[in-house]
Design a protein around this motif. Structure first.
Motif, PDB file in Angstrom:
ATOM      1  N   ASN A  61       0.831  -1.198   0.000  1.00 47.88           N
ATOM      2  CA  ASN A  61       0.000   0.000   0.000  1.00 47.88           C
ATOM      3  C   ASN A  61       0.865   1.246   0.000  1.00 47.88           C
ATOM      4  O   ASN A  61       1.746   1.394   0.844  1.00 47.88           O
ATOM      5  N   HIS A 102      -5.970  -2.166  -5.719  1.00 45.01           N
ATOM      6  CA  HIS A 102      -6.974  -1.784  -4.732  1.00 45.01           C
ATOM      7  C   HIS A 102      -6.760  -0.359  -4.242  1.00 45.01           C
ATOM      8  O   HIS A 102      -5.693   0.239  -4.413  1.00 45.01           O
ATOM      9  N   ASN A 104      -7.472   1.824  -0.501  1.00 47.01           N
ATOM     10  CA  ASN A 104      -7.859   1.815   0.910  1.00 47.01           C
ATOM     11  C   ASN A 104      -8.407   3.188   1.277  1.00 47.01           C
ATOM     12  O   ASN A 104      -7.725   4.204   1.072  1.00 47.01           O
ATOM     13  N   ARG A 115     -11.404  -1.325   2.131  1.00 47.71           N
ATOM     14  CA  ARG A 115     -10.629  -1.627   0.913  1.00 47.71           C
ATOM     15  C   ARG A 115     -11.550  -2.184  -0.165  1.00 47.71           C
ATOM     16  O   ARG A 115     -12.388  -3.034   0.094  1.00 47.71           O
TER      17      ARG A 115
END
Length: 366
Positions: A61, A102, A104, A115
């Motif tokens: 991330n 993805h 978040n 998420r």
């Protein structure tokens, strides 16, 4: 059958964003184990609900700090990549391995993380007419996969190490690319560790005055969509489809717009299905030569995120000569703008929770 397929443009959007980002050095790595149950969303998969699936989620991330206005608007989300290994603990279903992009999003002082991930998964044991005919969930090895997490996350408890725990939903489907395709949805509890690396222990989140609301006149859009799909009759074959759409949109602000338009559907799999039902099932009273085309009207909403936008639409067939899954349809997906006028789109068209097709489109906004 299908949670909404959010599809391949998210990879392009995240990739382009990562190339342009100039934020401070800050990222996290997290690993979570999950254990749960396959939801009985369709009675046709009852024979597959024999045990509890388990697996592992590994994620990278990259934090954002508000250098771009959209980052501030959405509460400084993370952009990331993740992988999921899931053992369905069922010899018929086998195991799935997925790769995802993805976002978040954070709430409650950045302790609550939501998420949304979209990607592709590989099934080790899909349907096979001879060796695995009971697997009516996965009709192909390559599946579309979406997953959601809602976690409590606490970072930097000891020397950069923290923990996270919460719930997750993992969806697998090929969106009727090939039959059968009843799909699976796993609801699970997950827990794991998160490791943070950053060059500033107390980073500054940029806050700038929000620009004035963007006032725009009504714009007209045209889009052509296409792809291939198959009816629910196993072995009936894959056929191309074509969709012509026109709609008007009106901006409500910098991040939102409403839409009103019409679709014309040329779905060749319906032509084959009509012939099949007319010959094989006379009790359905389907006449040979029934028109396979459909015309629908729809209302929609578009949420703008950087050069990406999320599209949701709800439609109703006004021309509907052949009954297939009902008159109401819905569409959800992503658009990627290239300049001020041209855009590409990947969307999932469904009837309720039953997917019909993944649509790839190109369009223009005038």
């Amino acid at each position: 059958m299908s949670l909404r397929f959010f599809c391949s443009l998210i990879f392009l959007g995240v990739f382009c964003y990562a190339q342009e980002e100039k934020a401070p050095f800050a990222y996290t790595l997290d690993v979570s184990q999950f254990y749960g149950s396959i939801l009985r969303h369709n009675p046709d998969i009852s024979h597959l609900l024999t045990s509890h699936p388990a697996g592992l989620i590994v994620s990278y991330n990259k934090k954002t700090f508000g250098e771009k206005q959209w980052e501030q608007d959405f509460g400084y989300p993370d952009v990331g990549y993740s992988a999921i290994y899931q053992d369905l603990n069922n010899s018929i279903l086998g195991r799935n391995i997925g790769l995802y992009a993805h976002y978040n999003f954070y709430f409650l002082n950045r302790n609550l993380q939501f998420r949304l991930g979209q990607g592709l998964a590989y099934s080790t044991n899909p349907y096979d007419a001879e060796t695995n005919f009971r697997n009516n969930a996965y009709g192909s090895r390559i599946l579309s996969s979406t997953y959601l997490l809602l976690n409590y996350q606490k970072e930097n408890i000891i020397n950069g190490l923290g923990f996270k725990a919460g719930i997750s939903v993992v969806h697998y489907s090929n969106a009727n690319l090939r039959a059968p395709n009843t799909s699976t949805n796993t609801f699970a509890f997950n827990a794991g560790l998160v490791y943070t690396m950053q060059d500033d222990k107390n980073p500054t989140y940029i806050k700038t005055p929000k620009p004035e609301k963007k006032q725009e006149p009504i714009h007209f859009n045209a889009i052509f969509r296409s792809g291939i799909n198959e009816s629910d009759v196993i072995g009936s074959g894959q056929f191309p489809f074509y969709i012509l759409s026109g709609y008007a949109d009106k901006r409500l602000g910098r991040r939102s717009a409403i839409q009103l338009g019409t679709d014309i559907f040329f779905s060749n799999f319906l032509k084959q299905l009509i012939e099949f039902q007319a010959v094989s099932f006379p009790e359905l009273e389907v006449e040979e030569g029934t028109d396979f085309k459909r015309v629908g009207v729809f209302v929609g909403h578009e949420l703008f995120v950087n050069k990406l936008s999320v599209v949701t639409q709800l439609g109703y067939y006004v021309y509907y000569p052949f009954d297939f899954e009902g008159r109401v349809y819905n569409r959800v997906g992503l658009k990627r703008y290239f300049g001020d006028q041209w855009f590409g789109a990947v969307t999932l068209k469904s009837h309720g929770a039953k997917a019909e097709a993944v649509e790839f489109g190109i369009g223009i906004r005038l």
